[in-house]
Design a protein around this motif. Sequence first.
Motif: not given
Length: 300
Positions: A185-201
């Motif tokens: 529901n926020t697919a255009s906000r790729n920055d959120i995915n990047q933030d989650v991936q930052g914590y995952n790293a």
Amino acid sequence: MRNFLKICLAFIFGIFVILALGFFFVSKNPVNHPIRSSDKHHIFVVFLGDSLTYGVGDQTREQGYTGRTIKLLEKTFPEYRFSFKNFGKPGDRSDQILKRLNHSTEQQAAVKKADAVVMTVGGNDLRQQFMRYANAPDKIQLSRDIRQGEDRYKQSLTSLLSRIHELRTQAPLFLFGNYNPIFVNTASRNDINQDVQGYNAINKQLAESQQGGHYLSVFRQLTYGQYQGRTQIKQLVKEDRIYNGQLANPLQSALLRGRDKIKNNYISSADHFHPNNLGYDYMSKTLFNSMRENNQWQKK
């Protein structure tokens, strides 16, 4: 003869003192000596963490991925008897998981006896950051603010893993990464995915730096749900851009209330945040596959 007896008695006394002191220092240092159960047919698994470990969203009463994983292990390894303890608590951040561990003799004793330790952590740390900066004027500023929290999270998780390492001795550690529950529901906000991936790293780096540490990724399946194809994802992005234009702050709306405009089949429709039965099935299979491949928990 008397001198010989004296020498013998002194020698025996000296041996006794050395053995006594050795026993004293060993008993004062239990962390250095594994105390896993000597029962070769019993495997004890300890689950630590937040609401994902607790099993929020599970409708089967199997405590989310924890009970499911134990069932898979029992079916695959009938030569063992499995038991487990679930210490997950909804809402806990990494520092709160550590605080509970340090204040609970039950948890400490369980981790010491564990043949395997499993944990979910980081979702609430990240969610707190999102809630704090949800009113950021643009996504660039939001990501900048979120990244500032990564160093604090890394320090906090390092402390938590260090404490667990002190307790778990030889038991392997399996650490989950996180996912973006609001992506569809926020697919255009790729920055959120990047933030989650930052914590995952951070989770991945610290887990794999641990002796016997293993990282478990569930990001793609739980984030994209049934929309795994490129065409499907592009359509989600297109629809989101149209829909978001009608809201003053779509990110805040999604975080605070949850939106069910589009459904992710792996996320609970009750809160739009936690996995549902299908999501927990996937988590349990991911953990089970890793435990089958990394079988240090098995007793020879």
